[in-house]
Motif scaffolding. Structure first.
Motif, short mmCIF file in Angstrom:
data_model
loop_
_atom_site.label_atom_id
_atom_site.label_comp_id
_atom_site.label_asym_id
_atom_site.label_seq_id
_atom_site.Cartn_x
_atom_site.Cartn_y
_atom_site.Cartn_z
N UNK A 16 0.89 -1.04 -0.02
CA UNK A 16 -0.06 0.33 0.33
C UNK A 16 0.79 1.52 -0.13
N UNK A 17 1.97 0.98 0.61
CA UNK A 17 2.75 2.90 -0.05
C UNK A 17 2.98 2.96 -1.17
N UNK A 18 3.30 4.11 -1.34
CA UNK A 18 2.98 4.49 -3.22
C UNK A 18 4.52 4.60 -3.95
N UNK A 19 4.21 4.54 -5.01
CA UNK A 19 5.46 4.11 -6.32
C UNK A 19 6.97 5.71 -5.05
N UNK A 45 -1.40 17.81 -9.78
CA UNK A 45 -0.62 18.38 -10.97
C UNK A 45 0.30 17.59 -11.96
N UNK A 46 0.17 16.05 -12.10
CA UNK A 46 0.98 15.19 -12.98
C UNK A 46 2.26 15.50 -13.11
N UNK A 47 2.81 15.86 -12.33
CA UNK A 47 4.34 16.29 -12.40
C UNK A 47 5.41 15.40 -12.20
N UNK A 60 1.41 5.20 -17.54
CA UNK A 60 1.98 6.69 -16.89
C UNK A 60 0.61 6.63 -15.89
N UNK A 61 1.23 6.72 -15.19
CA UNK A 61 0.87 6.56 -13.65
C UNK A 61 1.62 7.90 -13.11
N UNK A 62 0.69 8.06 -11.75
CA UNK A 62 1.67 9.31 -10.54
C UNK A 62 1.71 8.67 -9.95
N UNK A 63 3.12 9.10 -9.07
CA UNK A 63 3.33 8.17 -8.57
C UNK A 63 3.15 8.68 -7.21
N UNK A 79 12.07 7.34 -21.75
CA UNK A 79 12.00 8.04 -23.28
C UNK A 79 10.49 8.84 -22.75
N UNK A 80 9.11 7.94 -22.56
CA UNK A 80 8.20 8.23 -22.47
C UNK A 80 8.24 9.17 -21.12
N UNK A 81 8.22 8.38 -19.77
CA UNK A 81 8.49 9.16 -18.80
C UNK A 81 9.11 10.55 -18.56
N UNK A 82 10.10 10.78 -19.44
CA UNK A 82 10.57 12.06 -19.14
C UNK A 82 9.65 13.07 -19.90
#
Lengths: 267, 168
Positions: A16-19, A45-47, A60-63, A79-82
Motif C-alpha cells: 500500500x505504500x506509493x511508488x 499536478x501530474x509532475x 503512465x501513472x502518478x507516483x 523516454x516516455x516518463x521524462x
C-alpha cells in the motif's frame, strides 16, 4: 513485502505504500509539486508521472498516489516518463513563467522554457494544484478557500471572492504552496497578518513577556479549543512566544527541583 | 413560486426538506433556490451551507462551476448579442466593447443599476441579419454600434413591459 524495481534499483516497501515512497527509499528523484505529507495525495499536478511496466503494455501513472500492491517495475528515467513530465512542466511554466521555485524544479528536469503562450497576469503563478485548499479542508477542517470557476477561469478563491469568514489566518496554505504564490503580509500599523491573495486578515497575538508576534489570535483560539484540560497554566503559557514559554517552563522546573513552590505551581 | 411572505430561513428549510437534507442533492437544492430567488443570493447560500454542514467554499465552487447558476440578480431586461463568425465580422465585437464600457457590464453579467443582463452568444442562426442583438426576445438586425447603444439607452428603467405583457 512487495518489491519495486525503479530504474533497475530494487527496493521493498510496505503493502500500500506509493511508488513515490519506493522512489524515495531507492534514492531516485521524482519531481513533486502537489504532494505533501500532511494531506491525502492530490495527484492533480501530474509532475510525478512515471511509466509502469505491465508486461505487454506500459502505462503512465502518478507516483504520488499509485499504491504498490504486488511486485512492480517502474521507469522514472525512461523516454516516455521524462517526456510526459517535461510536457506537464511546460504547461506549468506557461502559468507561472517567472516563478523561481518552479524554474528551479524545471531546471532540474531539463526544461528551460515553455513553447506555450503564457496566461494573463491575473491568473499568473498559481498552478492549481489544490494543496492549499486540501490543507485548509483536511487538516484545519475549515475549507475557508476552494476552487471557483472552471476551465481557463478556474482559480483558488475565497467564497464570493471576499475576505473569507472561516479563515483563521493560520498561514497553513502559505506554508504548503509549492510555488510560493500564497504569501503572508505583515501590517505593522495594525498588527495584522494578511493572507494574500485571499484578503484574509487577523490580529496577531503578541507575547505577553517580550512582545514578539506569535500567531494570529483566531489561530491561537482554535488551537486552545483542542486542549481538553481547562488548566489556567496552559492558557497562560499560550500567551507567550515559544522562547519565553521555554524560559518559563525551565524556571518552573528549577523551582520544583529546589523544592520552593512558585506562584505558577500554586495556581 | 412561494409567497413573498416566506422568510429566508423558511425557504431554505423548505428546500432542504424537499430532498430529506441529503447533501448529495446539493445541486438540485441550489437549482430550487435559484428558481425561487431568480439567482443565488450570497446570504441564502451561506445559510444553506450552514444547515447542510458544508463549507461555503464548496457551494461557491459548485455555483461558479456550472454556467447555469448565477450569483448576481438578473437584470430587468435581457440583452443577447450574437458574436458568431458573421456577426463578428460585421462588427459585433465593437458593439460588445461599446456595451461593456458604456454600461459597465461584463459579458455574462448585469449592469450595476440592474437595467439589463448582457450575454454574448455564439450564433443565433440569423446570419443574414448580422449583426444581431436580441433585447427581451425581440430581434434587432443589422445593428451598428450607434444603433445598438441607442436601443439600450432607451430601455425603460421600470418593469412596465412585462406587467403589461402579462395583462394582455
Amino acid at each position: 513485502m512487495p518489491t519495486v524495481t525503479i530504474d533497475d534499483i530494487q527496493v521493498e516497501v510496505e503493502q500500500g505504500a506509493t511508488i513515490l515512497d519506493a522512489a524515495n527509499k531507492a534514492g531516485v528523484w521524482i519531481p513533486t509539486l502537489c504532494h505533501h505529507p500532511a494531506v491525502t495525495p492530490q495527484a492533480t499536478c501530474r509532475i510525478c508521472m512515471v511509466e509502469l511496466d505491465r508486461g505487454e503494455w506500459k502505462q503512465l501513472v502518478t507516483a504520488c498516489n499509485y499504491p504498490v500492491r504486488r511486485d512492480i517495475t517502474v521507469s522514472v528515467s525512461g523516454d516516455n516518463a521524462v517526456k510526459a513530465r517535461r510536457g506537464v512542466m511546460e504547461f506549468m511554466l506557461a502559468r507561472a513563467p517567472d516563478n523561481e521555485q518552479l524554474k528551479a524544479i524545471a531546471g532540474r528536469m531539463g526544461v528551460d522554457s515553455t513553447p506555450w503562450p503564457t496566461v494573463t497576469v491575473a491568473q499568473r503563478d498559481c498552478i492549481l494544484c489544490g494543496l492549499c485548499t486540501a490543507v485548509c479542508d483536511e487538516v484545519l477542517g475549515l475549507a475557508a478557500i476552494g476552487f471557483s470557476g472552471r476551465g481557463v477561469d478556474r482559480a483558488v478563491a475565497a467564497p464570493f471572492r471576499q475576505a473569507p469568514d472561516d479563515c483563521i489566518a493560520c498561514g497553513a496554505c502559505q506554508a504548503v504552496c509549492p510555488v510560493g504564490t500564497i504569501q503572508l503580509r505583515l501590517h505593522e500599523d495594525t498588527d495584522e497578518i494578511e493572507i494574500s491573495p485571499f484578503k484574509a486578515r487577523a490580529k496577531l497575538r503578541k507575547c505577553e513577556q517580550c512582545g514578539a508576534r506569535v500567531v494570529s489570535e483566531p489561530t491561537a483560539a482554535e488551537a486552545l479549543k483542542n486542549v481538553n484540560v481547562d488548566w489556567e497554566k496552559i492558557r497562560n503559557l499560550a500567551k507567550l512566544c515559544p522562547k519565553c514559554r521555554r524560559i518559563r517552563a525551565a524556571e518552573s522546573l528549577a523551582a520544583t527541583a529546589s523544592g520552593t513552590p512558585t506562584k505558577e505551581m500554586t495556581r | 413560486m412561494t409567497e413573498k411572505t416566506t422568510t429566508r430561513d423558511e425557504l431554505i428549510e423548505d428546500i432542504i426538506d424537499r430532498y430529506d437534507g441529503e447533501t448529495g442533492m446539493l445541486i438540485p437544492m441550489m437549482q430550487d433556490l435559484q428558481t425561487e430567488c431568480g439567482y443565488l443570493p450570497a446570504d441564502e447560500l451561506r445559510r444553506l451551507a450552514e444547515r447542510l454542514d458544508l463549507p461555503v467554499s464548496r457551494l461557491y465552487a459548485v455555483a461558479t462551476f456550472y454556467s447555469s447558476f448565477r450569483l448576481a440578480p438578473k437584470g430587468l431586461h435581457e440583452v443577447t448579442l450574437c458574436i458568431g463568425t458573421v456577426c463578428y465580422l460585421k462588427g459585433a465585437g465593437r458593439i460588445s466593447e461599446a456595451i461593456c464600457s458604456e454600461f459597465q457590464v461584463e459579458p455574462g453579467g448585469t449592469t450595476p443599476d440592474g437595467l439589463f443582463s448582457y450575454l454574448p452568444v455564439n450564433c443565433v442562426g440569423a446570419c443574414a441579419l448580422a449583426p444581431v442583438m436580441i433585447v427581451d426576445g425581440e430581434y434587432h438586425d443589422g445593428v451598428s454600434v450607434d444603433a445598438a447603444m441607442e436601443i439600450l439607452r432607451t430601455l425603460p428603467a421600470e418593469e412596465i413591459d412585462s406587467e403589461q405583457e402579462a395583462q394582455t
